[in-house]
Design a protein around this motif. Structure first.
Motif, PDB file in Angstrom:
ATOM      1  N   ARG A 179      34.342  80.027   3.352  1.00  0.00           N
ATOM      2  CA  ARG A 179      33.549  78.923   2.811  1.00  0.00           C
ATOM      3  C   ARG A 179      34.376  77.665   2.634  1.00  0.00           C
ATOM      4  NH1 ARG A 179      28.667  79.950   0.083  1.00  0.00           N
ATOM      5  NH2 ARG A 179      29.224  78.223  -1.270  1.00  0.00           N
ATOM      6  N   TRP A 181      28.103  66.791   6.704  1.00  0.00           N
ATOM      7  CA  TRP A 181      28.191  65.613   5.842  1.00  0.00           C
ATOM      8  C   TRP A 181      29.656  65.282   5.581  1.00  0.00           C
ATOM      9  CZ3 TRP A 181      23.571  63.391   4.559  1.00  0.00           C
ATOM     10  CH2 TRP A 181      22.443  64.157   4.837  1.00  0.00           C
ATOM     11  N   LEU A 190      25.983  63.042   0.203  1.00  0.00           N
ATOM     12  CA  LEU A 190      24.945  64.022   0.523  1.00  0.00           C
ATOM     13  C   LEU A 190      23.537  63.445   0.375  1.00  0.00           C
ATOM     14  CD1 LEU A 190      26.459  67.122  -1.292  1.00  0.00           C
ATOM     15  CD2 LEU A 190      26.265  66.794   1.182  1.00  0.00           C
ATOM     16  N   VAL A 199      25.065  68.059  -7.928  1.00  0.00           N
ATOM     17  CA  VAL A 199      25.669  68.429  -6.644  1.00  0.00           C
ATOM     18  C   VAL A 199      25.695  69.945  -6.445  1.00  0.00           C
ATOM     19  CG1 VAL A 199      27.792  68.357  -5.270  1.00  0.00           C
ATOM     20  CG2 VAL A 199      26.950  66.273  -6.380  1.00  0.00           C
ATOM     21  N   PRO A 200      26.176  70.748  -7.395  1.00  0.00           N
ATOM     22  CA  PRO A 200      26.176  72.200  -7.167  1.00  0.00           C
ATOM     23  C   PRO A 200      24.778  72.773  -6.953  1.00  0.00           C
ATOM     24  CG  PRO A 200      27.570  71.660  -9.028  1.00  0.00           C
ATOM     25  CD  PRO A 200      26.847  70.408  -8.655  1.00  0.00           C
ATOM     26  N   LEU A 211      23.883  71.941  -3.360  1.00  0.00           N
ATOM     27  CA  LEU A 211      24.697  72.743  -2.436  1.00  0.00           C
ATOM     28  C   LEU A 211      24.258  74.205  -2.413  1.00  0.00           C
ATOM     29  CD1 LEU A 211      28.270  71.309  -3.069  1.00  0.00           C
ATOM     30  CD2 LEU A 211      26.790  70.910  -1.098  1.00  0.00           C
ATOM     31  N   GLN A 235      21.398  74.610   0.078  1.00  0.00           N
ATOM     32  CA  GLN A 235      21.602  74.077   1.412  1.00  0.00           C
ATOM     33  C   GLN A 235      22.568  74.936   2.218  1.00  0.00           C
ATOM     34  OE1 GLN A 235      20.445  70.803   2.512  1.00  0.00           O
ATOM     35  NE2 GLN A 235      19.160  70.754   0.698  1.00  0.00           N
ATOM     36  N   GLN A 236      22.398  74.867   3.518  1.00  0.00           N
ATOM     37  CA  GLN A 236      23.370  75.461   4.435  1.00  0.00           C
ATOM     38  C   GLN A 236      23.960  74.298   5.213  1.00  0.00           C
ATOM     39  OE1 GLN A 236      21.929  77.835   7.642  1.00  0.00           O
ATOM     40  NE2 GLN A 236      23.930  78.710   8.044  1.00  0.00           N
ATOM     41  N   LEU A 266      30.337  70.432   4.494  1.00  0.00           N
ATOM     42  CA  LEU A 266      30.766  69.244   3.776  1.00  0.00           C
ATOM     43  C   LEU A 266      32.238  69.021   4.078  1.00  0.00           C
ATOM     44  CD1 LEU A 266      30.397  66.979   1.686  1.00  0.00           C
ATOM     45  CD2 LEU A 266      30.848  68.701  -0.096  1.00  0.00           C
ATOM     46  N   TRP A 326      32.437  72.444  -8.910  1.00  0.00           N
ATOM     47  CA  TRP A 326      32.593  73.041  -7.587  1.00  0.00           C
ATOM     48  C   TRP A 326      32.039  74.467  -7.533  1.00  0.00           C
ATOM     49  CZ3 TRP A 326      33.470  70.505  -3.381  1.00  0.00           C
ATOM     50  CH2 TRP A 326      34.240  69.355  -3.395  1.00  0.00           C
ATOM     51  N   VAL A 360      29.609  76.545  -7.086  1.00  0.00           N
ATOM     52  CA  VAL A 360      28.227  76.614  -6.629  1.00  0.00           C
ATOM     53  C   VAL A 360      27.675  77.991  -6.922  1.00  0.00           C
ATOM     54  CG1 VAL A 360      26.729  76.475  -4.602  1.00  0.00           C
ATOM     55  CG2 VAL A 360      28.704  74.949  -4.797  1.00  0.00           C
ATOM     56  N   SER A 408      28.289  81.429  -4.935  1.00  0.00           N
ATOM     57  CA  SER A 408      29.444  81.350  -4.056  1.00  0.00           C
ATOM     58  C   SER A 408      30.469  82.406  -4.458  1.00  0.00           C
ATOM     59  CB  SER A 408      30.073  79.952  -4.113  1.00  0.00           C
ATOM     60  OG  SER A 408      30.653  79.713  -5.379  1.00  0.00           O
TER      61      SER A 408
END
Length: 112
Positions: A12, A44, A65, A79-80, A83, A86-87, A90, A106, A108, A111
């Motif tokens: 990842r 992105w 994004l 943002v998390p 994310l 989404q697939q 970044l 960070w 997510v 994850s």
């Protein structure tokens, strides 16, 4: 290019390091173009070179994004969430000077 593309299929997070001017940004761009079809929500780029305040990193990434800021919802929270749904790939460019900005934002959900 093939090695970095292969690593993206396994992990990842892939970090490309090297001295300034060695072509890291160009390599990342070429790899991103090559693997774009793997990511349903696209590729992105967040350019972090101009960012001096680590606290602004989530907002800059969110802007890259296309995440619109909403009152009462900090970018570090928005943002998390985006994310996680989404697939996407970044690419964070020139982030060495704000590496300390990593933090809970960070993480997510879902994850590893």
């Amino acid at each position: 290019m093939g090695e970095v593309a292969g690593l993206l299929g396994q992990y990842r997070l892939v970090t490309v390091t090297g001295p300034g001017g060695s072509g890291k940004t160009r390599l990342a761009g070429e790899v991103a173009g090559h693997v774009a079809s793997r990511f349903a929500d696209g590729v992105w780029l967040a350019e972090l070179g101009p960012v001096q305040d680590q606290g602004l990193v989530p907002a800059v990434v969110g802007a890259a994004l296309g995440i619109r800021e909403q009152p009462g919802v900090p970018a570090a929270n928005a943002v998390p969430r985006v994310l996680a749904r989404q697939q996407l790939l970044l690419v964070l460019d020139n982030c060495e000077h704000v590496i300390g900005a990593r933090g809970p934002w960070w993480a997510v959900p879902g994850s590893r």
